[in-house]
Design a protein around this motif. Structure first.
Motif, PDB file in Angstrom:
ATOM      1  N   LEU A  48      45.498  45.557  28.650  1.00 48.06           N
ATOM      2  CA  LEU A  48      45.478  44.873  29.938  1.00 48.06           C
ATOM      3  C   LEU A  48      44.067  44.357  30.191  1.00 48.06           C
ATOM      4  CD1 LEU A  48      47.473  47.403  32.182  1.00 48.06           C
ATOM      5  CD2 LEU A  48      48.363  45.552  30.756  1.00 48.06           C
ATOM      6  N   ALA A  49      43.934  43.086  30.514  1.00 49.30           N
ATOM      7  CA  ALA A  49      42.625  42.491  30.790  1.00 49.30           C
ATOM      8  C   ALA A  49      42.664  41.801  32.139  1.00 49.30           C
ATOM      9  CB  ALA A  49      42.253  41.494  29.693  1.00 49.30           C
ATOM     10  N   GLY A  50      41.545  41.796  32.828  1.00 50.92           N
ATOM     11  CA  GLY A  50      41.482  41.147  34.132  1.00 50.92           C
ATOM     12  C   GLY A  50      40.421  41.785  34.992  1.00 50.92           C
ATOM     13  N   GLY A  51      39.989  41.073  36.016  1.00 56.08           N
ATOM     14  CA  GLY A  51      38.967  41.592  36.910  1.00 56.08           C
ATOM     15  C   GLY A  51      39.485  42.703  37.790  1.00 56.08           C
ATOM     16  N   PRO A  52      38.594  43.344  38.539  1.00 51.09           N
ATOM     17  CA  PRO A  52      39.026  44.386  39.478  1.00 51.09           C
ATOM     18  C   PRO A  52      39.951  43.794  40.534  1.00 51.09           C
ATOM     19  CG  PRO A  52      36.708  43.797  39.831  1.00 51.09           C
ATOM     20  CD  PRO A  52      37.132  43.121  38.566  1.00 51.09           C
ATOM     21  N   GLY A  53      40.916  44.592  40.954  1.00 54.02           N
ATOM     22  CA  GLY A  53      41.837  44.153  41.989  1.00 54.02           C
ATOM     23  C   GLY A  53      43.018  43.349  41.499  1.00 54.02           C
ATOM     24  N   THR A  54      43.252  43.323  40.189  1.00 53.46           N
ATOM     25  CA  THR A  54      44.356  42.513  39.656  1.00 53.46           C
ATOM     26  C   THR A  54      45.561  43.360  39.248  1.00 53.46           C
ATOM     27  OG1 THR A  54      43.216  42.484  37.503  1.00 53.46           O
ATOM     28  CG2 THR A  54      42.891  40.588  38.942  1.00 53.46           C
ATOM     29  N   GLY A  55      45.603  44.607  39.684  1.00 51.43           N
ATOM     30  CA  GLY A  55      46.829  45.397  39.577  1.00 51.43           C
ATOM     31  C   GLY A  55      47.009  46.206  38.314  1.00 51.43           C
TER      32      GLY A  55
END
Length: 353
Positions: free
Chosen positions: A217-224
C-alpha cells in the motif's frame, strides 16, 4: 531453524509505547522476568540463551530495544512456550502467575551494593539527565506527529477509492486459505520497526523472507491505508486465521503492516520513513503522495524527527555513563554460572512442550 526479529516497543509521538503483552500469549508455560539496573547484563543474558537454544535447533524470536537497537528486550521460544523479558522500566513487569508460570531473575543479586552506594549521586544525576533527554525526544516526536496529522487532514478529501484493489486482496486471501479452523483467528500486535538512537530501524525485510504473496500500500498520510489493513485483518480473523499486525512507530495507534503466517502472505505499507521501493508485488496507490500543500511541512516533519533521534542519542549517552557504574560492580562470573542453570532448565522444557 527460524529466527525472527521484532520490536515490542517504540519511542513515539505518545512517548514510549509498549506491546510487551504480545511477546508471548496464553500458551506460555514459563516466563522469566529479568530485573536489574543498566549494565547488569540482561541483554547479554538473553542473547546467550538464544544462541545456545539456536545451536540446539530451536526456532526463536528476538525482540530488540528501541533505546539501543542492538540490545535485546526479550527472547521467545514459541515451540516451548518459554520467553525471557527485560522487566525493568520503561516496560516494567511483575509476575502475573508467580511460581507456577512466572519467575523473577534478579541480576541485582550479583552486584556489590557498596560500590553503587558510593556512586549514588552520580547515578541519580545521570538518570535524571537521561529522563530529560527522553522527554525532549518525545516532544519532538509529538510535534512531528501533529504535522503529519495536518498533512493527513489535507490528503483525506483527495484519497483514492481503493475498494477494487481491496477486493482483490481479500479474494487472494479467500483463494489461498485452508479449511475453516472452527474459531476466529488471533491478532498479535508488534512493531517491525522503531525510532531509535540509531535512527529509524526496520526488521521488515527479514520478516518478509518467508512471504510468497505480497501487496504494498502506498500513499500519503490520511489516505486510509491503516483502515484497509484493519478490514483485511477482520476478514482473515473471520476465516479462522491468525494475523500479525505491525504498528507505525511515530503513531502507534495506526497499523502499518500485516502478515498472515498460514498463507505466507503480507500486506505492507510504504512510508517516507521506509519507501519499500525494492519490493516486488502489486502496489496499491492510495493517493496523496504529491500534495503541494504539504511540501513546506514535510521538511519540518523530517527535521523534527531528526531532532527527536538526536535527543535519543543524548539519552543513550547518559544511559551508558550510568551503565559503567553498574558494570564495575557486577560479578559476571557468578552471573554466567547462574545463566547456565537457567539455560539447562529451559532445555528441560522440551520434554514438556
Amino acid at each position: 531453524m527460524q529466527i525472527r526479529h521484532f520490536f515490542a516497543g517504540s519511542n513515539s509521538g505518545e512517548g514510549f509505547y509498549s506491546l510487551f503483552d504480545y511477546i508471548i500469549g496464553s500458551e506460555a508455560k514459563k516466563i522469566y522476568l529479568l530485573k536489574g539496573g543498566p549494565g547488569t547484563g540482561k541483554s547479554s543474558f538473553m542473547r546467550y540463551i538464544a544462541q545456545e537454544m539456536g545451536k540446539a535447533g530451536y526456532d526463536h524470536e528476538l525482540f530488540f530495544c528501541s533505546s539501543d537497537s542492538r540490545a535485546l528486550d526479550a527472547v521467545c521460544f514459541p515451540d516451548l512456550g518459554v520467553a525471557l523479558l527485560d522487566a525493568t522500566a520503561p516496560h516494567a513487569r511483575e509476575p502475573k502467575w508467580p511460581g507456577c508460570r512466572d519467575q523473577l531473575l534478579c541480576l541485582g543479586d550479583f552486584w556489590q551494593g557498596d560500590i553503587l552506594e558510593a556512586k549514588r549521586e552520580e547515578i541519580i544525576a545521570g538518570g535524571r539527565i537521561k529522563q530529560a533527554h527522553f522527554a525532549s525526544a518525545f516532544r519532538y516526536f509529538a510535534a512531528a506527529l501533529a504535522l503529519e496529522e495536518n498533512m493527513a487532514a489535507r490528503n483525506g478529501p483527495n484519497r483514492r477509492d481503493c475498494s477494487e484493489e481491496l477486493e482483490e486482496i481479500l479474494a487472494t486471501v479467500h483463494g489461498a486459505r485452508p479449511g475453516y479452523l472452527g474459531k476466529p483467528g488471533l491478532i498479535r500486535h508488534l512493531f517491525a520497526s522503531a525510532l531509535t538512537p540509531e535512527g529509524y530501524v526496520s526488521h521488515l525485510e527479514s520478516l518478509l523472507a518467508e512471504i510468497s504473496t505480497l501487496f504494498v500500500l502506498a500513499g500519503g498520510p490520511g489516505t486510509g491505508k491503516s483502515g484497509y489493513l484493519q478490514t483485511i485483518a477482520q476478514h482473515v480473523q473471520g476465516l479462522g486465521l491468525d494475523v500479525e499486525v505491525f504498528h507505525y512507530p511515530l503513531n502507534p495507534r495506526k497499523w502499518l503492516h500485516l502478515i498472515i503466517p498460514a498463507l505466507a502472505m503480507a500486506v505492507v505499507t510504504a512510508t517516507d520513513l521506509e519507501p519499500l521501493e525494492d519490493l516486488s508485488g502489486p502496489r496499491v496507490d492510495c493517493g496523496g503522495m504529491q500534495n503541494p500543500e504539504n511540501a513546506g511541512e514535510h521538511g519540518l516533519w523530517q527535521e523534527l524527527l531528526h531532532l527527536g533521534v538526536h535527543s535519543l542519542q543524548q539519552a543513550q549517552s547518559s544511559h551508558l555513563a550510568v551503565e559503567e557504574f553498574y558494570t564495575r560492580s557486577m560479578d559476571f562470573a557468578a552471573l554466567a554460572a547462574y545463566r547456565d542453570q537457567v539455560l539447562a532448565e529451559i532445555m528441560g522444557y522440551r520434554n514438556l512442550s
